[in-house]
Design a protein around this motif. Structure first.
Motif, PDB file in Angstrom:
ATOM      1  N   LYS A  19      16.657   2.361  -6.142  1.00  0.00           N
ATOM      2  CA  LYS A  19      17.626   3.201  -6.849  1.00  0.00           C
ATOM      3  C   LYS A  19      18.888   3.316  -6.017  1.00  0.00           C
ATOM      4  O   LYS A  19      18.797   3.482  -4.807  1.00  0.00           O
ATOM      5  N   LEU A  20      20.028   3.256  -6.676  1.00  0.00           N
ATOM      6  CA  LEU A  20      21.262   3.531  -5.961  1.00  0.00           C
ATOM      7  C   LEU A  20      21.524   5.028  -6.023  1.00  0.00           C
ATOM      8  O   LEU A  20      21.352   5.650  -7.052  1.00  0.00           O
ATOM      9  N   VAL A  21      21.895   5.589  -4.879  1.00  0.00           N
ATOM     10  CA  VAL A  21      22.217   7.015  -4.841  1.00  0.00           C
ATOM     11  C   VAL A  21      23.713   7.114  -4.566  1.00  0.00           C
ATOM     12  O   VAL A  21      24.196   6.595  -3.570  1.00  0.00           O
TER      13      VAL A  21
ATOM     14  N   ASN B 159      13.628   6.375   1.153  1.00  0.00           N
ATOM     15  CA  ASN B 159      13.144   5.297   2.020  1.00  0.00           C
ATOM     16  C   ASN B 159      11.972   5.686   2.926  1.00  0.00           C
ATOM     17  O   ASN B 159      11.650   4.970   3.874  1.00  0.00           O
ATOM     18  N   SER B 160      11.319   6.824   2.632  1.00  0.00           N
ATOM     19  CA  SER B 160      10.167   7.221   3.454  1.00  0.00           C
ATOM     20  C   SER B 160       8.903   6.509   2.984  1.00  0.00           C
ATOM     21  O   SER B 160       7.908   6.471   3.696  1.00  0.00           O
ATOM     22  N   GLN B 161       8.934   5.941   1.789  1.00  0.00           N
ATOM     23  CA  GLN B 161       7.740   5.265   1.273  1.00  0.00           C
ATOM     24  C   GLN B 161       8.019   3.783   1.128  1.00  0.00           C
ATOM     25  O   GLN B 161       8.077   3.238   0.022  1.00  0.00           O
TER      26      GLN B 161
ATOM     27  N   ASN C 228      12.293   3.775  -2.241  1.00  0.00           N
ATOM     28  CA  ASN C 228      10.968   4.340  -2.539  1.00  0.00           C
ATOM     29  C   ASN C 228      10.399   3.805  -3.848  1.00  0.00           C
ATOM     30  O   ASN C 228       9.210   3.594  -3.975  1.00  0.00           O
ATOM     31  N   ARG C 229      11.261   3.617  -4.818  1.00  0.00           N
ATOM     32  CA  ARG C 229      10.779   3.169  -6.119  1.00  0.00           C
ATOM     33  C   ARG C 229      10.559   1.652  -6.176  1.00  0.00           C
ATOM     34  O   ARG C 229       9.914   1.133  -7.101  1.00  0.00           O
ATOM     35  N   ALA C 230      11.127   0.928  -5.205  1.00  0.00           N
ATOM     36  CA  ALA C 230      10.966  -0.526  -5.213  1.00  0.00           C
ATOM     37  C   ALA C 230       9.484  -0.863  -5.160  1.00  0.00           C
ATOM     38  O   ALA C 230       8.726  -0.269  -4.389  1.00  0.00           O
ATOM     39  N   CYS C 231       9.062  -1.786  -6.016  1.00  0.00           N
ATOM     40  CA  CYS C 231       7.669  -2.241  -5.996  1.00  0.00           C
ATOM     41  C   CYS C 231       6.714  -1.268  -6.702  1.00  0.00           C
ATOM     42  O   CYS C 231       5.499  -1.423  -6.625  1.00  0.00           O
TER      43      CYS C 231
ATOM     44  N   GLY D 215       0.792  -1.234   0.000  1.00  0.00           N
ATOM     45  CA  GLY D 215       0.000   0.000   0.000  1.00  0.00           C
ATOM     46  C   GLY D 215       0.822   1.281   0.000  1.00  0.00           C
ATOM     47  O   GLY D 215       0.278   2.377   0.116  1.00  0.00           O
ATOM     48  N   CYS D 216       2.150   1.182  -0.132  1.00  0.00           N
ATOM     49  CA  CYS D 216       2.995   2.380  -0.073  1.00  0.00           C
ATOM     50  C   CYS D 216       2.729   3.303  -1.251  1.00  0.00           C
ATOM     51  O   CYS D 216       2.380   2.861  -2.337  1.00  0.00           O
ATOM     52  N   SER D 217       2.958   4.595  -0.999  1.00  0.00           N
ATOM     53  CA  SER D 217       2.743   5.600  -2.044  1.00  0.00           C
ATOM     54  C   SER D 217       3.794   5.506  -3.146  1.00  0.00           C
ATOM     55  O   SER D 217       4.942   5.154  -2.893  1.00  0.00           O
ATOM     56  N   THR D 218       3.382   5.851  -4.347  1.00  0.00           N
ATOM     57  CA  THR D 218       4.303   5.853  -5.493  1.00  0.00           C
ATOM     58  C   THR D 218       4.791   7.257  -5.838  1.00  0.00           C
ATOM     59  O   THR D 218       5.461   7.451  -6.839  1.00  0.00           O
TER      60      THR D 218
END
Ligand code: ADP
Ligand code: MG
Ligand code: ZN
Length: 480
Positions: A130-132, A34-36, A148-151, A24-27
């Motif tokens: 994403k790698l930063v 990592n906040s989402q 955050n972008r995972a999933c 259910g995490c926001s996109t």
């Protein structure tokens, strides 16, 4: 030797759902790293994925809009590989029985017959994180991982190797881009990576039946780069073969700074990924009713609308293409037609002044201060001779600024076109007296000066004289 290039595209379409594909995490793009995230998209042991129904709905829409058949029972598979942005050690994707199969899109290049490009499959999958890399303030040195972008939900649209030139590839890509943005399932932002493309390129001797070995080029995130990358790669392979070398199957990276591609890694084969059905997700069963409901809810698609503009409104292919570049633009155009404008004139204004002013002011058509009704009203003033096409530009600029009705602007600023013969003749006489030298030259055969006189009369009337009358009266005065 002459070579035939062959191109197949794999396009990743990021879906515009509010939440991720299996949690259910926001996109939302651009949040604090990592906040989402939650146990599912962090890949914590024991967390179980739950499929987002909206993603399936979007995939069906994409499939129906690209002439695919929808697979009644499709399955999710684990694609196993190791990389730091993939915490589970596998990506949930589809391998056998993807949700959409056997589709096609027709592309039409200017001045050519349309050509059908096969779509092998469309499948659903999750994005990785994403790698930063260093020089981010929070990181002293080295790299961090942002999940955050995972999933985030993706569709992968795989074309058949049916494309033969970079023009065809770009045309196909634009067509696909227009469809997914038109459907509202993707925001289409290529810079942010919402619509990204891998280009597979090979060459074979002209007339050959067997495809050559392909290289897969990653990281081409604009239409321009796709063209550049493909053209560079075709030439690289031809030069290599001509020099006695052989093309190896590999993954290459496009470098936008140099316009070249370079080797990244040798290409994995499907078996390297050890695909197997994901035991955490049940097979996805899609009944006919669901498919039919989505089909009924589809909007008129860009291709159909473009055809309608050509067939019913008599627009040239080019105009129809530009005016259906986005759904909002096509809606604007049709609203102006409904308000009584003629197609060709409206099209010209929209493709000209409106587009130019939107670009200059960084505005989108949805926010255009000149409404379709106002534009149509203004064109009527040109048609009935109230204003000239030249004055219309002034009226247009004023409508843009103030949003006033065109007729009001014409009245307030005294812009009404002068069609009174006596008044125009008076201006002409004045100009011809002043320019007596040029008149003598004209009468001795320098026909080209006619345009000069028209210009002078229009200028003297501050653009308000009816240009058709000016032409007619000038001719009779000069030649009479
Ligand atoms: P993978 O996922 O390993 O890259 P796919 O079988 O999904 O492999 O194919 C990827 C793409 O490569 C498809 O778009 C296909 O059309 C294209 N392709 C396959 N063979 C060739 C070739 N010889 N030349 C150019 N493109 C090719
Ligand atoms: Mg691939
Ligand atoms: Zn999550």
């Amino acid at each position: 030797m002459k070579y035939q290039p062959v191109i197949g595209l794999e396009v990743h379409v990021q879906l515009k759902t509010d939440s991720k594909i299996f949690c259910g995490c926001s996109t939302q793009f651009g949040a604090e790293p990592n906040s989402q995230t939650c146990p599912v998209c962090l890949g914590l042991p024991g967390a179980l994925p739950v499929l987002n129904k909206k993603v399936v709905e979007f995939a069906i829409k994409a499939g129906l809009s690209t002439n695919c058949s929808i697979t009644p029972r499709s399955i999710f598979a684990r694609k196993n590989y190791f990389y730091p942005d993939l915490p589970k050690g596998y990506q949930i994707s589809q391998f056998e029985d993807p949700i959409c199969q056997h589709g096609w899109l027709d592309i039409t290049l200017e001045g050519q017959e349309s050509k059908r490009i096969g779509i092998t499959r469309i499948h659903m999958e999750e994005d990785a994180g994403k790698l930063v890399h260093a020089d981010v303030s929070a990181l002293e040195d080295g790299s961090g991982v942002d999940l955050n972008r995972a999933c985030t939900p993706l569709l992968e649209v795989v074309s058949e190797p049916d494309l033969r030139t970079s023009d065809e590839a770009v045309s196909y890509l634009k067509q696909l881009h227009r469809i997914v943005t038109w459907l509202g399932i993707c925001d289409g932002n290529m810079e942010e990576g919402s619509f990204r493309c891998d280009a597979n390129v090979s060459v074979m001797p002209v007339g050959s039946e067997t495809l050559g070995t392909r290289a897969e080029i990653k990281n081409v995130n604009s239409f321009k780069f796709v063209r550049q990358a493909i053209e560079y790669e075709i030439q690289r392979q031809i030069d290599l073969i001509d020099d006695g070398g052989t093309v190896v199957q590999e993954t290459r990276l496009f470098d936008p700074n140099s316009g070249t591609t370079r080797s990244m890694r040798s290409k994995e084969e499907a078996h390297d990924y050890r695909y197997f059905p994901d035991p955490d997700l049940v097979p996805l069963v899609i009944g006919d009713e669901w498919v039919e409901r989505v089909r009924r809810e589809l909007p008129e698609l860009p291709e159909q609308r473009q055809q309608r503009f050509i067939n019913l409104l008599g627009l040239p292919l080019y105009d129809a293409g530009v005016l259906t570049a986005s759904r909002a633009l096509a809606d604007y155009f049709e609203a102006a037609i409904a308000a009584g404008g003629t197609a060709k004139a409206l099209g010209n204004w929209i493709m000209g002044e409106i587009t130019r002013t939107l670009n200059d002011t960084g505005t989108t058509i949805e926010m255009c201060p000149v409404t379709p009704v106002r534009l149509a009203e203004m064109l009527k003033l040109i048609d009935n001779g109230t204003i000239s096409g030249k004055i219309a530009k002034t009226v247009f600029d004023e409508m843009w600024k103030s949003g006033k009705k065109p007729l009001l602007i014409v009245e307030e600023q005294g812009l009404v076109q002068v069609s009174d013969i006596g008044a125009i003749e008076a201006v002409i006489d004045e100009v011809l007296t002043r320019e007596s030298g040029q008149v003598a030259e004209y009468r001795s055969g320098k026909d080209k000066l006619f345009g000069f006189f028209v210009g002078q009369v229009m200028k003297a009337s501050k653009g308000k004289a009816n240009p058709a009358l000016v032409n007619e009266l000038l001719l009779s005065k000069l030649n009479g």
